[in-house]
Design a protein around this motif. Structure first.
Motif, PDB file in Angstrom:
ATOM      1  N   THR A  83       0.831  -1.209   0.000  1.00 51.86           N
ATOM      2  CA  THR A  83       0.000   0.000   0.000  1.00 51.86           C
ATOM      3  C   THR A  83       0.863   1.256   0.000  1.00 51.86           C
ATOM      4  O   THR A  83       0.603   2.214  -0.744  1.00 51.86           O
ATOM      5  CB  THR A  83      -0.930  -0.010   1.225  1.00 51.86           C
ATOM      6  OG1 THR A  83      -1.724  -1.203   1.210  1.00 51.86           O
ATOM      7  CG2 THR A  83      -1.838   1.198   1.211  1.00 51.86           C
TER       8      THR A  83
ATOM      9  N   THR B 121       1.057   4.035  -2.961  1.00 49.70           N
ATOM     10  CA  THR B 121       0.779   5.451  -2.685  1.00 49.70           C
ATOM     11  C   THR B 121       1.937   6.330  -3.141  1.00 49.70           C
ATOM     12  O   THR B 121       1.742   7.382  -3.766  1.00 49.70           O
ATOM     13  CB  THR B 121       0.511   5.654  -1.192  1.00 49.70           C
ATOM     14  OG1 THR B 121      -0.567   4.806  -0.791  1.00 49.70           O
ATOM     15  CG2 THR B 121       0.144   7.094  -0.899  1.00 49.70           C
TER      16      THR B 121
ATOM     17  N   GLN C 141      -7.007  12.611   0.755  1.00 54.49           N
ATOM     18  CA  GLN C 141      -7.960  11.748   0.058  1.00 54.49           C
ATOM     19  C   GLN C 141      -7.280  10.454  -0.396  1.00 54.49           C
ATOM     20  O   GLN C 141      -7.841   9.359  -0.263  1.00 54.49           O
ATOM     21  CB  GLN C 141      -8.536  12.498  -1.136  1.00 54.49           C
ATOM     22  CG  GLN C 141      -9.657  11.733  -1.844  1.00 54.49           C
ATOM     23  CD  GLN C 141     -10.243  12.535  -2.996  1.00 54.49           C
ATOM     24  OE1 GLN C 141      -9.709  13.578  -3.358  1.00 54.49           O
ATOM     25  NE2 GLN C 141     -11.336  12.043  -3.546  1.00 54.49           N
ATOM     26  N   LEU C 142      -6.060  10.628  -0.907  1.00 48.56           N
ATOM     27  CA  LEU C 142      -5.330   9.442  -1.349  1.00 48.56           C
ATOM     28  C   LEU C 142      -5.009   8.525  -0.174  1.00 48.56           C
ATOM     29  O   LEU C 142      -5.134   7.299  -0.269  1.00 48.56           O
ATOM     30  CB  LEU C 142      -4.042   9.869  -2.052  1.00 48.56           C
ATOM     31  CG  LEU C 142      -3.152   8.749  -2.588  1.00 48.56           C
ATOM     32  CD1 LEU C 142      -3.891   7.935  -3.633  1.00 48.56           C
ATOM     33  CD2 LEU C 142      -1.864   9.326  -3.184  1.00 48.56           C
TER      34      LEU C 142
ATOM     35  N   TYR D 284      -8.052   6.517   0.761  1.00 54.65           N
ATOM     36  CA  TYR D 284      -8.224   5.347  -0.099  1.00 54.65           C
ATOM     37  C   TYR D 284      -7.210   4.253   0.251  1.00 54.65           C
ATOM     38  O   TYR D 284      -7.545   3.061   0.310  1.00 54.65           O
ATOM     39  CB  TYR D 284      -8.063   5.746  -1.564  1.00 54.65           C
ATOM     40  CG  TYR D 284      -9.236   6.526  -2.110  1.00 54.65           C
ATOM     41  CD1 TYR D 284     -10.542   6.054  -1.968  1.00 54.65           C
ATOM     42  CD2 TYR D 284      -9.044   7.725  -2.784  1.00 54.65           C
ATOM     43  CE1 TYR D 284     -11.617   6.767  -2.467  1.00 54.65           C
ATOM     44  CE2 TYR D 284     -10.115   8.447  -3.292  1.00 54.65           C
ATOM     45  CZ  TYR D 284     -11.394   7.973  -3.130  1.00 54.65           C
ATOM     46  OH  TYR D 284     -12.463   8.666  -3.620  1.00 54.65           O
TER      47      TYR D 284
ATOM     48  N   GLY E 142      -8.213   2.548   3.407  1.00 59.28           N
ATOM     49  CA  GLY E 142      -9.295   1.593   3.167  1.00 59.28           C
ATOM     50  C   GLY E 142      -8.786   0.313   2.540  1.00 59.28           C
ATOM     51  O   GLY E 142      -9.176  -0.787   2.933  1.00 59.28           O
ATOM     52  N   ALA E 143      -7.902   0.481   1.540  1.00 58.78           N
ATOM     53  CA  ALA E 143      -7.335  -0.707   0.911  1.00 58.78           C
ATOM     54  C   ALA E 143      -6.516  -1.524   1.900  1.00 58.78           C
ATOM     55  O   ALA E 143      -6.554  -2.766   1.896  1.00 58.78           O
ATOM     56  CB  ALA E 143      -6.458  -0.292  -0.281  1.00 58.78           C
TER      57      ALA E 143
END
Length: 551
Positions: free
Chosen positions: A11, A15, A161-162, A165, A168-169
């Motif tokens: 992750t 990112t 925002q990134l 996400y 969440g992932a």
């Protein structure tokens, strides 16, 4: 924890790989936006006329038009300059009439310019285009700037925002890792990786160290695992792992037992010259585990025990017959009938000698001749008439006498068992040579073999007799068939005229081409060979078919 660490690392990497080009993309978007505003400003009508007809002032038409465009587009500044690079408009009126702070030569030469640079208002994303009159002649240039802080703000506003996400992932990945971990723990019975590695090493050492054969099959019948003993007993190769067992082994009862077409505990099977006991246990995944025990030596000892008992029976029969004759001789002597006594002794000795001579005249191999002489004595004791066929003829050039002893001894034993207790029981043995091929035929007037059972009578484990004390039956005829097949021959059974069974075994290449000096066996040697016969008889069921080779 390992799965969670991997999910977190992936992750974070994703990112970072997304953010790295995002800054460059935002810079490019800002420069293109500034260039588009500059191009739109340069296309304004009458701007070139105002630039030529007026002077650079705070409230001049050029300044007013530039401020209108700046306010409408949200640009940081809109600067219009003449061919000398002097500003005619600026956000700060005090800068009007002064020379621009950056080099305007590229725009004044007719080129469009995009760049990020430092100016009087700080760092900005800039777009510069030439300003042309109606004839297309460059009369000045337009420079538009977008505040670089707004670009950074867009970048920073994207990061939360990134990250949301990505978080969440990561949460989904962590949940999946937890579920997989729990399932893995249940499947591995909560064993750690180090414990699994240790168990694997122990299993390998155990499987290849035990003296029993071990074979694991999957639900499709493919070999998953086998140890060294299983490879030796079944003549398999390491390369057979992963292939179907039926493709790696020849068809027959042994293959049927291993793949599960024949069920039951302690099933007998013959692989080559080995006698095996197989046990098959199904597994939960549809496969099976098969264990194999080598009973060859045990069967050999059992056959030797049977042979020893046969020798004892023969000796007992001889002892009984000898005692009767001694009593008769003693009575003749006590009665003074000396001539009758001499005649009686001569006749008794002649009977034994005639039997031995009948065998040795037709069979020149001493081992096989001794076998038949001994079997004749046992047959007499059991009330069976054993005769030698007139067609019998075997020269003394047998390549492997113990193999023929095994074949002939098993067939005679089975015939004796089939005819014992029957009135007028008869048994005929025949062995003859055609070139290098030997044909062994034994017939009896017993109950015979039904036609529908003649195919399976040579299958290991098939028998109609009660098992002996030392083990199981159903091996003798299977070994006879295997010995014949080893030489490229065959074994078959047919009906005897008048009732009974005829067993015929063809053994190619059983005799050598060289014909040694013929030597007939002396009758006395054949008679004393009863002891040899009992040894041969004991070995008739030896799986390897040869005395020394079998050891």
């Amino acid at each position: 924890m390992v799965q969670l660490a991997i999910a977190t690392g992936v992750t974070a990497l994703a990112t970072g790989l997304f953010l790295a080009p995002l800054s460059t993309q935002l810079d490019d978007q800002a420069m293109r936006r500034a260039l588009a505003i500059a191009q739109t400003t340069a296309a304004e009508p009458r701007l070139d006329d105002a630039l030529e007809a007026s002077r650079p002032t705070r409230h001049g038409p050029v300044q007013n038009e530039a401020e209108r465009i700046r306010a409408a587009t949200g640009a940081e500044y809109v600067v219009i300059m003449d061919k000398r690079g002097v500003r005619w408009s600026h956000t700060d009126p005090d800068e009007i009439g002064r020379h621009v702070s950056t080099d305007p030569s590229a725009a004044l030469s007719g080129q469009d310019v995009m760049q990020i640079d430092e100016g009087t208002l700080g760092r900005s994303a800039r777009g510069k285009v030439p300003l042309r009159d109606e004839d297309g002649t460059v009369v000045g240039a337009v420079s538009v700037g977008i505040a670089y802080e707004s670009v950074q703000e867009r970048l920073l506003s994207t990061v939360p925002q990134l990250l949301a996400y990505a978080g969440g992932a990561l949460a989904v990945g962590a949940l999946a890792a937890y579920l997989v971990s729990r399932r893995l723990q249940r499947r591995t019975h909560d064993l750690a990786f180090s414990d699994i590695s240790a168990l694997l090493a122990e299993r390998e050492a155990m499987l290849h160290g035990i003296r029993e054969g071990f074979l694991a099959l999957d639900k499709h019948g493919r070999i998953r695992l086998m140890n060294d003993e299983a490879q030796r007993l079944l003549d398999l190769r390491t390369e057979d792992t992963g292939h179907r067992l039926e493709a790696a082994m020849p068809p027959g009862r042994t293959t049927d037992v291993l793949v599960g077409r024949v069920s039951g505990p302690d099933l007998l099977a013959v692989s080559g010259q080995r006698v095996l006991v197989a046990n098959r246990m199904p597994t939960d995944d549809g496969g099976a585990v098969v264990t194999l025990r080598d009973r060859t030596e045990l069967e050999r000892l059992g056959r030797e025990l049977d042979g020893t008992r046969g020798l004892i029976d023969a000796l007992r029969a001889q002892d009984h017959e000898h005692a009767n004759r001694l009593h008769t001789l003693l009575g003749l002597l006590e009665l003074g009938l000396h001539e009758e006594a001499v005649e009686f002794v001569t006749q008794a000795v002649g009977v034994h000698r005639a039997t031995a001579e009948q065998v040795t005249e037709r069979i020149h191999d001493p081992l096989i001749a001794a076998l038949l002489v001994g079997k004749a004595t046992v047959a007499t004791e059991r009330g069976v008439s054993l005769s030698i066929s007139p067609e019998t003829h075997l020269p003394n050039r047998v390549v492997d006498p113990p193999s023929l002893v095994t074949i002939l001894g098993n067939l005679v034993d089975n015939a004796l068992d089939a005819t014992s207790g029957k009135r007028d029981a008869q048994l005929e043995a025949e062995i003859r040579a055609y070139g290098r091929t030997a044909i062994v035929r034994v017939s009896d007037n017993g109950p015979g073999v039904p036609e529908e059972r003649r195919e399976e009578i040579f299958t290991e484990g098939w028998t109609t007799k009660e098992p002996p004390a030392h083990g199981q039956r159903g091996i003798g005829l299977a070994l006879v068939c295997r010995l014949a097949e080893r030489y490229g021959g065959n074994a078959e059974v047919a009906e005897r005229p008048g009732g009974g069974a005829v067993f015929t075994v063809t053994v190619p290449d059983a005799l050598s081409d060289e014909l040694p000096e013929p030597r007939a066996v002396a009758p006395q040697e054949a008679v004393t060979g009863i002891h040899t016969t009992s040894r041969a008889t004991a070995g008739t069921h030896r799986p390897r078919g040869a005395t020394e080779a079998g050891r």
